[in-house]
Motif scaffolding. Structure first.
Motif, PDB file in Angstrom:
ATOM      1  N   TYR A 268       5.688   7.072  -1.488  1.00  0.00           N
ATOM      2  CA  TYR A 268       6.012   6.558  -0.927  1.00  0.00           C
ATOM      3  C   TYR A 268       6.296   6.651   0.268  1.00  0.00           C
ATOM      4  CZ  TYR A 268       8.477   3.931  -5.073  1.00  0.00           C
ATOM      5  OH  TYR A 268       8.718   2.762  -5.806  1.00  0.00           O
ATOM      6  N   GLN A 269       6.078   8.009   0.571  1.00  0.00           N
ATOM      7  CA  GLN A 269       6.167   7.840   2.233  1.00  0.00           C
ATOM      8  C   GLN A 269       4.368   7.953   2.923  1.00  0.00           C
ATOM      9  OE1 GLN A 269       9.076   8.868   4.331  1.00  0.00           O
ATOM     10  NE2 GLN A 269       7.726   8.811   5.387  1.00  0.00           N
ATOM     11  N   SER A 270       4.281   7.817   2.031  1.00  0.00           N
ATOM     12  CA  SER A 270       2.599   8.184   2.481  1.00  0.00           C
ATOM     13  C   SER A 270       2.382   6.259   2.673  1.00  0.00           C
ATOM     14  CB  SER A 270       1.512   8.840   1.186  1.00  0.00           C
ATOM     15  OG  SER A 270       1.827  10.336   2.006  1.00  0.00           O
ATOM     16  N   PHE A 271       2.496   5.833   1.214  1.00  0.00           N
ATOM     17  CA  PHE A 271       2.433   4.318   0.875  1.00  0.00           C
ATOM     18  C   PHE A 271       2.994   3.605   2.426  1.00  0.00           C
ATOM     19  CE2 PHE A 271       3.330  -0.440  -0.652  1.00  0.00           C
ATOM     20  CZ  PHE A 271       2.266  -0.074  -1.687  1.00  0.00           C
ATOM     21  N   ILE A 272       3.970   3.790   2.199  1.00  0.00           N
ATOM     22  CA  ILE A 272       4.404   3.211   3.456  1.00  0.00           C
ATOM     23  C   ILE A 272       4.048   3.000   5.552  1.00  0.00           C
ATOM     24  CG2 ILE A 272       6.791   2.317   2.127  1.00  0.00           C
ATOM     25  CD1 ILE A 272       8.314   4.118   4.099  1.00  0.00           C
ATOM     26  N   GLU A 273       3.498   4.541   5.426  1.00  0.00           N
ATOM     27  CA  GLU A 273       2.846   4.733   6.470  1.00  0.00           C
ATOM     28  C   GLU A 273       1.907   3.837   6.836  1.00  0.00           C
ATOM     29  OE1 GLU A 273       3.216   8.978   7.132  1.00  0.00           O
ATOM     30  OE2 GLU A 273       5.210   9.426   7.337  1.00  0.00           O
ATOM     31  N   GLU A 274       1.292   3.985   5.160  1.00  0.00           N
ATOM     32  CA  GLU A 274      -0.570   3.531   5.281  1.00  0.00           C
ATOM     33  C   GLU A 274      -0.191   2.369   5.746  1.00  0.00           C
ATOM     34  OE1 GLU A 274      -4.383   3.365   2.461  1.00  0.00           O
ATOM     35  OE2 GLU A 274      -3.049   4.439   1.794  1.00  0.00           O
ATOM     36  N   TYR A 275       0.358   1.770   4.829  1.00  0.00           N
ATOM     37  CA  TYR A 275       0.902  -0.026   4.704  1.00  0.00           C
ATOM     38  C   TYR A 275       1.790  -0.555   6.100  1.00  0.00           C
ATOM     39  CZ  TYR A 275       1.116  -4.282   2.713  1.00  0.00           C
ATOM     40  OH  TYR A 275       0.634  -5.629   1.813  1.00  0.00           O
ATOM     41  N   SER A 276       2.535   0.243   6.548  1.00  0.00           N
ATOM     42  CA  SER A 276       2.596   0.320   7.693  1.00  0.00           C
ATOM     43  C   SER A 276       1.824   0.098   9.375  1.00  0.00           C
ATOM     44  CB  SER A 276       4.244   1.334   8.474  1.00  0.00           C
ATOM     45  OG  SER A 276       4.568   1.081   9.437  1.00  0.00           O
ATOM     46  N   GLU A 277       0.955   1.292   8.644  1.00  0.00           N
ATOM     47  CA  GLU A 277       0.126   1.165  10.102  1.00  0.00           C
ATOM     48  C   GLU A 277      -1.116   0.364   9.871  1.00  0.00           C
ATOM     49  OE1 GLU A 277      -3.835   4.387  11.251  1.00  0.00           O
ATOM     50  OE2 GLU A 277      -2.134   4.479   9.361  1.00  0.00           O
ATOM     51  N   ILE A 278      -1.334  -0.825   8.809  1.00  0.00           N
ATOM     52  CA  ILE A 278      -2.473  -1.775   8.687  1.00  0.00           C
ATOM     53  C   ILE A 278      -1.468  -2.693   9.382  1.00  0.00           C
ATOM     54  CG2 ILE A 278      -3.615  -3.216   7.002  1.00  0.00           C
ATOM     55  CD1 ILE A 278      -3.898  -0.312   5.154  1.00  0.00           C
ATOM     56  N   THR A 279      -0.421  -3.398   8.853  1.00  0.00           N
ATOM     57  CA  THR A 279       0.914  -4.385   9.226  1.00  0.00           C
ATOM     58  C   THR A 279       1.084  -4.674  10.757  1.00  0.00           C
ATOM     59  OG1 THR A 279       2.475  -3.664   8.071  1.00  0.00           O
ATOM     60  CG2 THR A 279       0.512  -5.138   6.800  1.00  0.00           C
ATOM     61  N   THR A 280       1.385  -3.707  11.012  1.00  0.00           N
ATOM     62  CA  THR A 280       2.331  -2.523  11.896  1.00  0.00           C
ATOM     63  C   THR A 280       3.742  -2.838  11.893  1.00  0.00           C
ATOM     64  OG1 THR A 280       2.195  -5.814  13.395  1.00  0.00           O
ATOM     65  CG2 THR A 280       0.126  -3.823  13.762  1.00  0.00           C
ATOM     66  N   PHE A 281       4.169  -3.232  10.426  1.00  0.00           N
ATOM     67  CA  PHE A 281       5.442  -3.773  10.492  1.00  0.00           C
ATOM     68  C   PHE A 281       6.487  -2.400  10.447  1.00  0.00           C
ATOM     69  CE2 PHE A 281       4.229  -7.578   9.537  1.00  0.00           C
ATOM     70  CZ  PHE A 281       5.237  -8.612  10.370  1.00  0.00           C
ATOM     71  N   ARG A 282       7.289  -2.147  10.519  1.00  0.00           N
ATOM     72  CA  ARG A 282       8.086  -0.745  10.076  1.00  0.00           C
ATOM     73  C   ARG A 282       8.702  -1.363   8.808  1.00  0.00           C
ATOM     74  NH1 ARG A 282      14.024   0.929  12.727  1.00  0.00           N
ATOM     75  NH2 ARG A 282      14.060   2.483  11.901  1.00  0.00           N
ATOM     76  N   ILE A 283       8.638  -0.168   8.222  1.00  0.00           N
ATOM     77  CA  ILE A 283       9.234  -0.482   6.836  1.00  0.00           C
ATOM     78  C   ILE A 283      10.011   0.610   6.287  1.00  0.00           C
ATOM     79  CG2 ILE A 283       7.970  -0.677   4.131  1.00  0.00           C
ATOM     80  CD1 ILE A 283       5.582  -1.155   5.236  1.00  0.00           C
ATOM     81  N   THR A 284      11.007   0.686   5.404  1.00  0.00           N
ATOM     82  CA  THR A 284      12.225   1.509   5.286  1.00  0.00           C
ATOM     83  C   THR A 284      13.050   1.360   3.680  1.00  0.00           C
ATOM     84  OG1 THR A 284      12.796   1.117   7.936  1.00  0.00           O
ATOM     85  CG2 THR A 284      14.731   2.612   5.519  1.00  0.00           C
TER      86      THR A 284
END
Length: 580
Positions: A61-77
């Motif tokens: 999950y950590q890797s997924f949200i970091e990758e997705y956050s980098e793509i979208t510039t959104f912070r995911i928690t």
């Protein structure tokens, strides 16, 4: 006026710009926040769908949200049911606080979808948060997606700055245009103002020339027409004022118009001279300030209060003498309302001389009546006596007839003197003038006058080679006879001297005697008709009382002057000067 219009334009432009910028900022700000909210919800829904059926481990999950956050510039928690951060795309979850009390987390844990904008204590700046519940095999809690607001603010600030710069430039252009428009708009008005000032100074020849077909052009045309009409009206008014001024100036009577408040509206110079008033502007001054005579006040007040014609007389002391002034007050009524008095017109006439002439006329009539009555009464008395039998006594009858003859001569002389005086008074200038030698006229006079009065010497001194004098021979003889005969009658001893000579282009006639003289108080009236210093002596010597009056009128007929000097008991000197 141009400043006011320009200032109004500027205020409108500034207010419009401020309103537009404010509205634009609000709309842009709302637009971007709405876009962020929609994108955040979309990202959250996508992540929720992707994670709902997954069985990833915490590390995955950590890797997924970091990758997705980098793509979208959104912070995911991801936050578990207890409020602990399970994974976070921006920070280390182990070091983060418990988020159970965060508003969006609390609502999401309660099973609701929630969005909030607030300050992040972890990231130290404002974020927009969107949280919703998330359940799968490995995780139970909420997924929260957030985006930093500072990025949105930076975008909106840049856009507002661009809009503001554009608005300022537009405002400057609009102000410049407003200045040009006001200049063009105000030019004809400024021309009208300039011409109006020139016309107000009395120059009615000034015109405004405008090649325009709008309302300003019509105004200029109307203004030129008004100026022309004003010029005609002013010329007419000036003519009428000049006529009125000429009439008032040429009037022999004093004229003043007083309004209903007793203030002077109009007056002429004769009014000030007649009442001996100071030569200053008296317009709009109270009549009470200028006139102190109560009888005049009574006439003015009655005329104003009763609105009717009034007249009367007042005695005014002027130049050391009392003058009789006749006052006539006439109300001036409105043309539209005959019962409304606008002012009162006062006419002042000096009737002093007229009253003196009336007194002289009355005295003359009285004196003539008396002088005619006296010899007629005497004649009638003696005739009655003769009729009653005295005619039979020759001595008495002859004495009575002698008296009747004397009285008849006296009556004839009186009538002749009255006719002579009347004739002279009606003459404007002497007629039938011829050049005569004064020595010849004097010789003729001496032949007529009695020279045998006992104790009285008659001395004649006529200048040799005296130039001829243009006169009426009979009139000059009468003048000499009257003054010389008068001196002889009133001289009992001494001499009567006649001197005739030329001095400074004047014929001088002086009659000097050593007679009884005249008291000083009688000298001013000695030339009046029928005036006698010694009435008994005059009747005894057969005088009519008109001799010296005739002499004075003859002298005045020749534009000369006569003077008398006398001292009681010593004699009298009469001096006559007639211009050559």
């Amino acid at each position: 006026m141009q400043r006011k219009i320009l200032l109004t334009y500027i205020i409108l432009i500034v207010v419009t710009v401020i309103f537009s910028v404010g509205l634009s900022w609000s709309r842009i700000n709302n637009y971007f926040f709405e876009r962020v909210e929609k994108e955040t919800i979309t990202i959250s829904d996508m992540l929720h769908k992707a994670m709902e059926d997954s069985d990833l481990s915490k590390e995955d999950y950590q890797s997924f949200i970091e990758e997705y956050s980098e793509i979208t510039t959104f912070r995911i928690t991801l936050i578990d049911q207890s409020g602990h951060v399970w994974v976070d795309s921006y920070s280390d979850a182990e070091t983060m606080d418990n988020h159970a009390n965060r508003p969006e987390v609390r609502k999401a844990l309660a099973g609701e979808k929630s969005s909030e904008m607030r300050y992040s204590n972890t990231m130290k700046k404002y974020f927009f948060y969107y949280a919703r519940p998330l359940e799968n095999a490995e995780f139970s809690g909420i997924i929260r997606v957030s985006l930093s607001v500072s990025e949105i603010e930076a975008i909106t600030t840049d856009m507002i700055f661009i809009i503001l710069i554009s608005a300022i430039l537009g405002s400057l252009i609009a102000m410049g245009a407003a200045y040009v428009v006001t200049q063009r708009f105000m030019k004809p008005i400024n021309d009208l103002t300039r011409v109006a000032k020139v016309i107000s100074e009395g120059n009615y020849d000034e015109k405004i020339y405008m090649d325009r077909n709008d309302q300003i052009g019509e105004l200029a045309t109307a203004f030129n027409t008004m100026t022309f009409n004003l010029k005609i009206n002013m010329w007419t008014l000036e003519q009428k004022n000049a006529e009125l001024e000429s009439i008032l100036t040429s009037m022999s009577n004093g004229l003043v118009a007083v309004n209903m408040d007793y203030k002077i509206v109009l007056y002429n110079d004769r009014f000030t001279k007649l009442l001996n008033l100071p030569e200053e502007d008296m317009s709009n001054r109270l009549i009470y300030e200028l006139i102190r005579e109560l009888s005049i006040f009574d006439i003015i007040e009655k005329a104003i209060e009763e609105k009717t014609y009034m007249s009367g007389e007042a005695i005014i002391h002027k130049d050391g003498e009392d003058c009789i002034i006749e006052i006539v007050a006439t109300p001036i009524f409105s043309k539209t309302n005959k019962n409304k008095a606008l002012a009162t017109l006062l006419m002042f006439t000096d009737v002093t001389q007229m009253r003196k002439l009336e007194n002289i006329r009355r005295e003359f009539v009285s004196n003539v009546t008396h002088e005619l009555k006296t010899p007629l009464t005497s004649i009638k008395g003696f005739v009655d006596t003769l009729k009653n039998g005295a005619i039979k006594d020759e001595i008495v009858a002859n004495r009575f007839l002698d008296i009747i003859d004397i009285e008849t001569d006296r009556l004839s002389n009186l009538i002749q003197d009255i006719l002579t005086l009347s004739e002279i008074e009606t003459l404007v200038g002497e007629r039938s003038l011829q050049a005569f030698e004064l020595s010849e006229i004097v010789d003729e006079v001496m032949d007529i006058l009695p020279k045998d009065k006992e104790g009285v010497q008659l001395i004649i001194e006529v200048e040799e080679n005296l130039p001829s004098f243009e006169c009426n021979r009979d009139r000059m003889k009468q003048l000499l006879i009257n003054i010389i005969d008068n001196s002889i009658k009133y001289t009992d001893a001494g001499y009567v001297k006649l001197q005739v000579f030329k001095y400074k282009n004047f014929l001088n006639i002086i009659v000097e005697d050593t007679g009884i003289g005249i008291k000083h108080q009688h000298l001013s009236r000695i030339f009046e008709r029928f005036y006698r210093v010694d009435k008994g002596r005059t009747r005894k010597t057969g005088g009519t009382g008109l001799g010296l009056s005739i002499v004075k009128h003859i002298v005045e007929l020749y534009n000369g002057d006569i003077d008398i000097q006398s001292e009681e008991g010593k004699g009298t000197t009469i001096s006559i000067r007639l211009p050559y």
